[in-house]
Design a protein around this motif. Structure first.
Motif, PDB file in Angstrom:
ATOM      1  N   SER A 195     -12.633  31.038 -13.358  1.00  0.00           N
ATOM      2  CA  SER A 195     -13.423  31.492 -14.424  1.00  0.00           C
ATOM      3  C   SER A 195     -13.228  32.753 -15.089  1.00  0.00           C
ATOM      4  N   ALA A 196     -12.710  33.677 -14.034  1.00  0.00           N
ATOM      5  CA  ALA A 196     -12.090  35.093 -14.423  1.00  0.00           C
ATOM      6  C   ALA A 196     -10.853  34.834 -15.166  1.00  0.00           C
ATOM      7  N   GLU A 197     -10.134  33.976 -14.817  1.00  0.00           N
ATOM      8  CA  GLU A 197      -8.694  33.439 -15.695  1.00  0.00           C
ATOM      9  C   GLU A 197      -9.097  33.320 -16.948  1.00  0.00           C
ATOM     10  N   LEU A 198     -10.044  32.425 -17.127  1.00  0.00           N
ATOM     11  CA  LEU A 198     -10.099  31.373 -18.547  1.00  0.00           C
ATOM     12  C   LEU A 198     -11.198  32.310 -19.110  1.00  0.00           C
ATOM     13  N   GLY A 199     -11.872  33.270 -18.972  1.00  0.00           N
ATOM     14  CA  GLY A 199     -12.901  33.976 -19.620  1.00  0.00           C
ATOM     15  C   GLY A 199     -14.278  33.412 -19.819  1.00  0.00           C
ATOM     16  N   LEU A 200     -14.743  32.968 -18.460  1.00  0.00           N
ATOM     17  CA  LEU A 200     -16.074  32.600 -18.363  1.00  0.00           C
ATOM     18  C   LEU A 200     -16.701  33.536 -17.329  1.00  0.00           C
ATOM     19  N   SER A 201     -17.882  33.678 -17.563  1.00  0.00           N
ATOM     20  CA  SER A 201     -18.773  34.529 -16.678  1.00  0.00           C
ATOM     21  C   SER A 201     -19.536  33.780 -15.915  1.00  0.00           C
ATOM     22  N   GLN A 202     -20.350  33.910 -14.765  1.00  0.00           N
ATOM     23  CA  GLN A 202     -21.490  33.257 -13.973  1.00  0.00           C
ATOM     24  C   GLN A 202     -22.659  33.597 -14.573  1.00  0.00           C
ATOM     25  N   ILE A 203     -23.326  32.697 -14.526  1.00  0.00           N
ATOM     26  CA  ILE A 203     -24.925  33.011 -14.751  1.00  0.00           C
ATOM     27  C   ILE A 203     -25.459  32.396 -13.437  1.00  0.00           C
ATOM     28  N   VAL A 204     -26.093  33.014 -12.443  1.00  0.00           N
ATOM     29  CA  VAL A 204     -26.180  32.469 -11.506  1.00  0.00           C
ATOM     30  C   VAL A 204     -27.920  32.099 -11.234  1.00  0.00           C
ATOM     31  N   TRP A 205     -28.192  30.952 -10.476  1.00  0.00           N
ATOM     32  CA  TRP A 205     -29.498  30.563 -10.148  1.00  0.00           C
ATOM     33  C   TRP A 205     -29.730  30.647  -8.590  1.00  0.00           C
ATOM     34  N   SER A 206     -30.829  30.685  -8.279  1.00  0.00           N
ATOM     35  CA  SER A 206     -31.193  31.017  -7.000  1.00  0.00           C
ATOM     36  C   SER A 206     -30.648  31.957  -6.302  1.00  0.00           C
ATOM     37  N   PRO A 207     -30.714  33.290  -6.890  1.00  0.00           N
ATOM     38  CA  PRO A 207     -30.079  34.405  -6.194  1.00  0.00           C
ATOM     39  C   PRO A 207     -30.847  34.842  -4.727  1.00  0.00           C
ATOM     40  N   LEU A 208     -32.093  34.352  -4.860  1.00  0.00           N
ATOM     41  CA  LEU A 208     -32.861  34.485  -3.774  1.00  0.00           C
ATOM     42  C   LEU A 208     -33.157  33.365  -2.693  1.00  0.00           C
ATOM     43  N   ALA A 209     -31.991  32.321  -2.835  1.00  0.00           N
ATOM     44  CA  ALA A 209     -31.837  31.175  -2.004  1.00  0.00           C
ATOM     45  C   ALA A 209     -33.482  30.293  -1.804  1.00  0.00           C
ATOM     46  N   GLN A 210     -33.863  30.268  -3.129  1.00  0.00           N
ATOM     47  CA  GLN A 210     -35.239  29.690  -3.495  1.00  0.00           C
ATOM     48  C   GLN A 210     -36.233  30.288  -2.604  1.00  0.00           C
ATOM     49  N   GLY A 211     -36.318  31.668  -2.378  1.00  0.00           N
ATOM     50  CA  GLY A 211     -37.269  32.293  -1.694  1.00  0.00           C
ATOM     51  C   GLY A 211     -37.015  32.797  -0.218  1.00  0.00           C
ATOM     52  N   ILE A 212     -35.858  32.192   0.452  1.00  0.00           N
ATOM     53  CA  ILE A 212     -35.450  32.450   1.783  1.00  0.00           C
ATOM     54  C   ILE A 212     -35.317  33.999   1.887  1.00  0.00           C
ATOM     55  N   LEU A 213     -34.556  34.522   0.982  1.00  0.00           N
ATOM     56  CA  LEU A 213     -33.917  35.795   1.023  1.00  0.00           C
ATOM     57  C   LEU A 213     -34.856  36.851   0.911  1.00  0.00           C
ATOM     58  N   THR A 214     -36.303  36.441   0.290  1.00  0.00           N
ATOM     59  CA  THR A 214     -37.515  37.382   0.076  1.00  0.00           C
ATOM     60  C   THR A 214     -37.913  38.121   1.482  1.00  0.00           C
ATOM     61  N   GLY A 215     -37.820  36.957   2.405  1.00  0.00           N
ATOM     62  CA  GLY A 215     -38.078  37.534   3.733  1.00  0.00           C
ATOM     63  C   GLY A 215     -39.568  37.100   4.087  1.00  0.00           C
ATOM     64  N   LYS A 216     -40.176  36.065   3.269  1.00  0.00           N
ATOM     65  CA  LYS A 216     -41.599  35.657   3.254  1.00  0.00           C
ATOM     66  C   LYS A 216     -41.759  34.664   4.333  1.00  0.00           C
ATOM     67  N   TYR A 217     -40.620  34.007   4.745  1.00  0.00           N
ATOM     68  CA  TYR A 217     -40.566  33.067   5.706  1.00  0.00           C
ATOM     69  C   TYR A 217     -40.170  33.708   7.045  1.00  0.00           C
ATOM     70  N   LEU A 218     -40.936  33.416   8.133  1.00  0.00           N
ATOM     71  CA  LEU A 218     -40.671  34.298   9.307  1.00  0.00           C
ATOM     72  C   LEU A 218     -40.406  33.202  10.260  1.00  0.00           C
ATOM     73  N   PRO A 219     -39.510  33.438  11.180  1.00  0.00           N
ATOM     74  CA  PRO A 219     -39.000  32.648  12.298  1.00  0.00           C
ATOM     75  C   PRO A 219     -40.218  32.270  13.449  1.00  0.00           C
ATOM     76  N   GLY A 220     -40.311  30.953  13.560  1.00  0.00           N
ATOM     77  CA  GLY A 220     -41.447  30.420  14.390  1.00  0.00           C
ATOM     78  C   GLY A 220     -42.855  30.448  13.823  1.00  0.00           C
ATOM     79  N   GLN A 221     -43.047  30.768  12.670  1.00  0.00           N
ATOM     80  CA  GLN A 221     -44.390  30.609  11.960  1.00  0.00           C
ATOM     81  C   GLN A 221     -44.473  29.813  11.015  1.00  0.00           C
ATOM     82  N   GLU A 222     -45.864  29.451  10.564  1.00  0.00           N
ATOM     83  CA  GLU A 222     -45.880  28.391   9.613  1.00  0.00           C
ATOM     84  C   GLU A 222     -45.386  28.998   8.055  1.00  0.00           C
ATOM     85  N   TYR A 223     -44.984  28.293   7.205  1.00  0.00           N
ATOM     86  CA  TYR A 223     -44.682  28.727   6.069  1.00  0.00           C
ATOM     87  C   TYR A 223     -45.993  29.081   5.430  1.00  0.00           C
ATOM     88  N   PRO A 224     -45.732  30.060   4.310  1.00  0.00           N
ATOM     89  CA  PRO A 224     -47.172  30.464   3.660  1.00  0.00           C
ATOM     90  C   PRO A 224     -47.643  29.434   2.830  1.00  0.00           C
TER      91      PRO A 224
END
Length: 333
Positions: A195-224
């Protein structure tokens, strides 16, 4: 809000884009959707991303209503075509000339606009000759119904082939919209350099891994209650990543976020924006407060030593195989 050029074009977009996948017309009531869009506008977001398939066309309608009354020239509206809409008839999906031409007209009507700034191929269509698809996009640009063309979840080889057609046909292919986050980096080895070579940029989706990277899911606990992981429609990605090893490593990122005086969510969005080929990150929201929090990430700079520590903490939980993009593409229609 910072703005940046999209690919090698004169189009500027906001570095944080408001998107309405799985929210508008589905899990978020229309009144709350309006409040979230208002919060985005108040925060300086000018770019809005949707798709005809979201909530089977309802998401475009809700976004169009929410933006009604805004100065059109001050907005960048993005939508997509590929997945089924309507009654799921034999030509209600894909990138055939028929489906593309009918889909752009439907999207414009639902969004209440004469044109979209960026029209994106939501996936690659193995059942339609690429030349047919690109000719249809060229005609849409010439008709003024879309100003620029982009793709979503295409491989480097597919992007290169499409770019060659776009040059021949006289329109600009300027963007790629892939999933990209700390845990999912499959674009880095091939899609980004191509993309960099051809002149395209990335518009990225799911930057938070669909919520996983917010930290709201805790190991060994029920999902909110009501969280994405509890929904029947939860993606394969989130189901595969929801294990104690991944969730523990995400919690171990907290000291880095604390040092930078940001939340884990802000750290995740800021991380994708560190990539020079990433023009913008798409955020979704079910509450205005989420918009306000994530917008602040556009101002965060993560030092090199912190970036290295993130890599060390996440270790082998990171998916880097570029073949994953091809594996996740739809087959014959």
């Amino acid at each position: 809000m910072q703005h940046t050029y999209l690919g090698k074009s004169g189009l500027k977009i906001s570095r944080i884009i408001y998107g309405n996948w799985i929210t508008h017309g589905s899990t978020v009531e229309n009144e709350m959707a309006q409040r979230c869009v208002n919060a985005a506008l108040d925060a300086g977001i000018t770019t809005f991303d949707t798709a005809d398939t979201y909530a089977n066309t309802k998401a475009e309608v809700v976004l169009g209503e929410a933006l009604k009354g805004q100065r059109r020239e001050s907005l960048e509206i993005l939508t997509k075509v590929y997945w089924p809409t309507g009654p799921m008839g034999p030509n209600d999906s894909g990138l055939s000339r028929k489906h593309i031409m009918e889909s752009i007209n439907g999207s414009l009507s639902r969004l209440g606009t004469d044109y979209v700034d960026l029209y994106q191929a939501h996936r690659y269509d193995v059942s339609t000759p690429l030349e047919e698809t690109m000719l249809a996009f060229a005609d849409i640009v010439r008709q003024g119904k879309a100003l620029y063309i982009g793709v979503s979840e295409w491989t480097a080889d597919q992007i290169r082939a499409a770019h060659a057609y776009s040059k021949e046909l006289g329109f600009q292919l300027i963007s790629s919209q892939p999933q990209y986050n700390m845990l999912w980096r499959v674009i880095e080895d091939e899609v980004v350099p191509t993309s960099a070579e051809l002149g395209l940029s990335q518009i990225v989706w799911s930057p938070l891994a669909q919520g996983i990277l917010t930290g709201k899911y805790l190991p060994g606990q029920e999902y909110p209650a009501g969280s994405r992981a509890t929904l029947d429609s939860a993606s394969r990605f989130i189901r595969a990543a929801m294990n104690d090893d991944v969730l523990t490593r995400v919690q171990n990122l907290r000291p880095i976020a604390d040092e930078l005086d940001v939340s884990l969510a802000q750290l995740g969005v800021a991380w994708v924006l560190q990539n020079d080929n990433v023009a913008a990150a798409i955020i979704g929201a079910s509450r205005p407060e989420q918009v306000e929090e994530n917008v602040k990430a556009s101002e965060v700079v993560i030092p090199a030593d912190a970036m290295a520590r993130i890599d060390e903490i996440l270790g082998d939980t990171v998916e880097r195989n570029p073949a994953k993009t091809l594996e996740d593409q739809p087959g014959e229609r």
